[in-house]
Structure formats: structure tokens, C-alpha cells
Design an enzyme around this catalytic site. Structure first.
Site, PDB file in Angstrom:
ATOM      1  N   HIS A 165       0.806  -1.234   0.000  1.00  8.08           N
ATOM      2  CA  HIS A 165       0.000   0.000   0.000  1.00  8.08           C
ATOM      3  C   HIS A 165       0.835   1.278   0.000  1.00  8.08           C
ATOM      4  O   HIS A 165       0.268   2.378  -0.040  1.00  8.08           O
ATOM      5  CB  HIS A 165      -0.945   0.009   1.210  1.00  8.08           C
ATOM      6  N   ASP A 201      -2.986 -10.324  -2.868  1.00 10.76           N
ATOM      7  CA  ASP A 201      -3.551  -9.877  -1.582  1.00 10.76           C
ATOM      8  C   ASP A 201      -5.012  -9.482  -1.808  1.00 10.76           C
ATOM      9  O   ASP A 201      -5.386  -9.029  -2.896  1.00 10.76           O
ATOM     10  CB  ASP A 201      -2.746  -8.676  -1.078  1.00 10.76           C
ATOM     11  N   HIS A 203      -6.539  -7.007  -0.900  1.00  8.92           N
ATOM     12  CA  HIS A 203      -6.690  -5.567  -1.125  1.00  8.92           C
ATOM     13  C   HIS A 203      -5.865  -5.131  -2.334  1.00  8.92           C
ATOM     14  O   HIS A 203      -4.796  -5.695  -2.596  1.00  8.92           O
ATOM     15  CB  HIS A 203      -6.248  -4.787   0.114  1.00  8.92           C
ATOM     16  N   ASP A 284      -4.909 -12.975   2.732  1.00  9.21           N
ATOM     17  CA  ASP A 284      -6.136 -12.470   3.352  1.00  9.21           C
ATOM     18  C   ASP A 284      -7.366 -12.633   2.460  1.00  9.21           C
ATOM     19  O   ASP A 284      -8.480 -12.311   2.886  1.00  9.21           O
ATOM     20  CB  ASP A 284      -5.981 -11.009   3.818  1.00  9.21           C
ATOM     21  N   TYR A 323      -4.480 -12.307   8.008  1.00 14.13           N
ATOM     22  CA  TYR A 323      -4.653 -11.896   9.408  1.00 14.13           C
ATOM     23  C   TYR A 323      -5.264 -12.960  10.299  1.00 14.13           C
ATOM     24  O   TYR A 323      -5.448 -12.713  11.488  1.00 14.13           O
ATOM     25  CB  TYR A 323      -5.469 -10.588   9.435  1.00 14.13           C
TER      26      TYR A 323
HETATM   27  C1  SP5 Z   1      -1.379  -5.327   3.741  1.00 12.32           C
HETATM   28  C2  SP5 Z   1      -2.853  -5.313   3.956  1.00 12.32           C
HETATM   29  O1  SP5 Z   1      -3.520  -6.333   3.796  1.00 12.32           O
HETATM   30  N1  SP5 Z   1      -3.383  -4.181   4.385  1.00 12.32           N
HETATM   31  C3  SP5 Z   1      -4.767  -4.135   4.576  1.00 12.32           C
HETATM   32  C4  SP5 Z   1      -5.164  -2.871   5.193  1.00 12.32           C
HETATM   33  C5  SP5 Z   1      -6.646  -2.767   5.214  1.00 12.32           C
HETATM   34  N2  SP5 Z   1      -7.096  -2.284   6.445  1.00 12.32           N
HETATM   35  C6  SP5 Z   1      -8.401  -1.748   6.363  1.00 12.32           C
HETATM   36  C7  SP5 Z   1      -9.103  -1.961   7.629  1.00 12.32           C
HETATM   37  C8  SP5 Z   1     -10.508  -1.534   7.543  1.00 12.32           C
HETATM   38  C9  SP5 Z   1     -11.212  -1.655   8.844  1.00 12.32           C
HETATM   39  N3  SP5 Z   1     -10.922  -2.868   9.570  1.00 12.32           N
HETATM   40  C10 SP5 Z   1     -11.402  -2.835  10.900  1.00 12.32           C
HETATM   41  C11 SP5 Z   1     -10.476  -3.568  11.829  1.00 12.32           C
HETATM   42  C12 SP5 Z   1     -10.340  -2.821  13.115  1.00 12.32           C
HETATM   43  N4  SP5 Z   1      -9.264  -3.365  13.908  1.00 12.32           N
HETATM   44 ZN    ZN Z   2      -4.590  -7.131   2.285  1.00  8.14          ZN
END
Ligand code: SP5
Ligand code: ZN
Length: 341
Positions: A165, A201, A203, A284, A323
Site C-alpha cells: 500500500h 492480496d 486488497h 487475506d 490476518y
Molecule cells: C497489507 C494489507 O492487507 N493491508 C490491509 C489494510 C486494510 N485495512 C483496512 C481496515 C478496515 C477496517 N478494519 C477494521 C479492523 C479494526 N481493527
Molecule cells: Zn490485504
């Protein structure tokens, strides 16, 4: 036979503890236990371990703004010396370019305003070991590149924190330095162009896309959950960003194996002209991951590995997200098993 994997204990030194999401301090998802779990699964599966070696900043500075690197290197010492009420660095004000009419913003006198020059979200906390871990992850990725340049067909870089990112100057999405992009730049130097980054990934790999935008020597392909359905990174990852060197495939929540693997097949075909490959391996997208709804199975990850392995390219696998601590290690092993020849 699993490929060699590159490891550094220093990647465990980043302990974000929390993510500020919609103004609330929530427990961090990108935790050191992720890397420990992957390491345990790789060792149990018999993959040979290689210690990361130190690399100078040249590959890092080929990708990132020296000001971002200097900020990450020094900001914790400044923050802790300022005796602020938070034990983690979180921005509160953001230096959007429109704020200064596109002119260079001032470097704030207030230490607590400085993160706003380089951060684009509130979720990506910096603490005492963040720089050491992020810099170690770069060494892990570059050591994996060295192995492939030395004739190893396939290596796995156990990078943490993740990186895809991060743009040239901005960090976010639990990422600080773009390990996958740095590996791609280093492979370009060793193998010539084009090189390809296939990002599976869950995302969108927005940092990698923006870093290589408009360049024909690095092909970028990302398979991810549709940001238009409400998913991070929200502002980009759409098919409208595609061109001859960039392929985004946003997928609906609940896509599952068949649709996801069809997208991985298209990404592999896009990457086929490359002389070397980076797989930005987020696991993920798997069922049970708390951060995505794509519902890919372990067999799906193994099949994605097989599809990408069939390209027959020198390949560096760089760890991104994933995760669910119970399944992250087995998912990495599945993917590497599919990739190995
Ligand atoms: C590397 C990667 O997979 N980064 C992903 C980042 C995305 N995070 C967004 C989270 C959006 C809200 N999640 C709520 C969890 C609160 N602990
Ligand atoms: Zn991700």
C-alpha cells in the site's frame, strides 16, 4: 520440495498494538505473531531457512522518496523525546496537496504534525521498533532477490510489516516500505525488463500500481476485492485504471475459488512477457480472514501457486497481508507448494 525462505527476527520488532479506525482505537491486526506463525509452518514443512543479509539503501531509494525514508528512520526518537500522550504515532492533520495549492508544505515545527506529511490513514501506527522491522523486511526481500539472481528458481521472503500500500512518498494500510516494489526494482536491475508484480492480496496493491504507473518495464497486476463495494483502499483499484502495463481485477465479495482463480489466470497471462516475477502474496483473500470477504480456500491458494509457477519465471514471493493466525502459515505453505517445480 519447498523453496528456501528468507527470515529476519527484526521483522518482529514492529508492534503497532492498535489501529485507529473511524476514530476508535481498535486492536491491531498486523501483529508480530503473523510472522511467527508463518515461520513455524515453513519450518514444520521442511523449507530451508536463510538469514537476511544487510543491504544498502540504493534499492530502497530507487523506489521511495528520501524524505519518507528519513521520516520513518527518525520519527520515533522525535516523538518519544516530545513526551506526547500517545505511545504510538498517529497523524491528526494531513498535508493534502490542495491545502497548499500544490506548493511544498512546510515541515511542521510540531513533532505531532509531521506524520501528516507522509501518512494517508490513521490505522498505520508507528512505535519503537517500526523502522527497524520495516527496514529488516526490505533486507529480507532483497536477500530473496539475491538468491534468485544467483540461480535459485523460487524464493519466499517472510516480510513483515507488509508493503504493497506504500507509494513513493506516502505510507498506509499497515505498510511502511513497499517490499514487493523494491524487490521488483532490484529484479529489474538483475534480469532486465520487463519484470512483473502479480498481487493476490485481498486488497488492491495501490502503492505498487502508483509507483510504476506509466512505465512499461514493470507490469503490475492486482486481484482484489472491489473497492467499489466498500473495501480498502477505497479510492483506487478500479478497472478504469488499467493500461498496457497495469491490470486491476476488482472482484465482488463472496467470489470464492472459481472466479478468483480465473482472475489469477488472467493476471498470469498479463505477466507472461516478464523476465522475472514478484508474487505479492497476501493470504487475506482466504475464507476466515477477518479483513476480507473473498472466501478463497487453501486448495485455491495452491492452485494460484500452480498457475503462477507454470510461467516458469525466476520468482520472488513477498509476504503481504493475511490476518487469521490459525491459517496464515498453512496458506503460505499451500501457495509455495503450488509454485514449486
Ligand atoms: C497489507 C494489507 O492487507 N493491508 C490491509 C489494510 C486494510 N485495512 C483496512 C481496515 C478496515 C477496517 N478494519 C477494521 C479492523 C479494526 N481493527
Ligand atoms: Zn490485504
Amino acid at each position: 520440495m519447498l523453496p528456501p525462505f528468507v527470515w529476519s527476527e527484526d521483522c518482529l520488532r514492529h508492534e503497532p498494538e492498535a489501529e485507529v479506525w473511524v476514530g476508535v482505537r481498535t486492536p491491531a491486526t498486523e501483529v508480530p505473531a503473523r510472522a511467527v506463525a508463518i515461520h513455524g509452518s515453513l519450518v514444520a514443512a521442511g523449507a530451508p531457512e536463510v538469514a537476511a543479509t544487510a543491504h544498502d539503501d540504493s534499492a530502497l531509494l530507487a523506489v521511495h522518496d528520501p524524505a519518507l525514508v528519513e521520516f520513518l528512520r527518525t520519527t520515533w526518537d522525535e516523538w518519544s523525546a516530545a513526551a506526547l500522550p500517545s505511545d504510538r504515532i498517529v497523524p491528526y492533520v494531513f498535508a493534502r496537496p490542495e491545502l497548499t495549492g500544490g506548493r511544498e508544505p512546510a515541515t511542521p515545527a510540531a513533532v505531532w504534525a509531521r506524520p501528516g506529511l507522509f501518512a494517508y490513514d490513521t490505522m498505520t501506527a508507528i512505535g519503537p521498533g517500526t523502522w527497524e522491522a520495516a527496514r529488516a523486511a526490505v533486507d529480507v526481500a532483497l536477500t530473496a532477490v539475491d538468491l534468485v539472481a544467483g540461480g535459485e528458481p523460487l524464493t519466499y521472503a517472510c516480510t513483515r510489516p507488509p508493503g504493497h500500500h506504500v507509494t513513493r512518498s506516502l505510507y498506509g494500510g499497515s505498510c511502511y516500505l513497499n517490499n514487493s516494489a523494491i524487490a521488483a526494482a532490484a529484479l529489474l536491475g538483475r534480469f532486465g525488463g520487463p519484470v512483473a508484480v502479480v498481487d493476490v492480496d485481498a486488497h488492491h496493491g495501490n502503492g505498487t500500481q502508483e509507483l510504476f504507473l506509466g512505465r512499461s518495464d514493470v507490469l503490475t497486476a492486482s486481484v482484489h476485492v472491489d473497492p467499489g463495494a466498500g473495501w480498502f483502499p477505497h479510492f483506487l483499484g478500479f478497472a478504469t485504471e488499467n493500461d498496457d502495463a497495469n491490470l486491476n481485477q476488482p472482484l465482488a465479495p463472496g467470489t470464492r475459488d472459481v472466479g478468483w482463480l480465473a482472475a489469477v489466470e488472467r493476471a498470469a497471462a498479463f505477466a507472461a512477457p516478464a523476465k522475472a516475477l514478484v508474487v505479492a502474496l497476501g493470504v487475506d483473500a482466504a475464507t476466515g480472514d477477518p479483513e476480507s470477504p473473498l472466501e478463497v480456500s487453501p486448495a485455491g491458494y495452491r492452485e494460484a501457486g500452480r498457475i503462477l509457477g507454470d510461467l516458469g519465471l525466476p520468482t520472488v514471493v513477498v509476504q503481504e497481508g493475511g490476518y487469521d493466525l490459525a491459517t496464515i502459515g498453512p496458506l503460505v505453505v499451500e501457495t509455495l507448494t503450488g509454485l514449486a517445480r
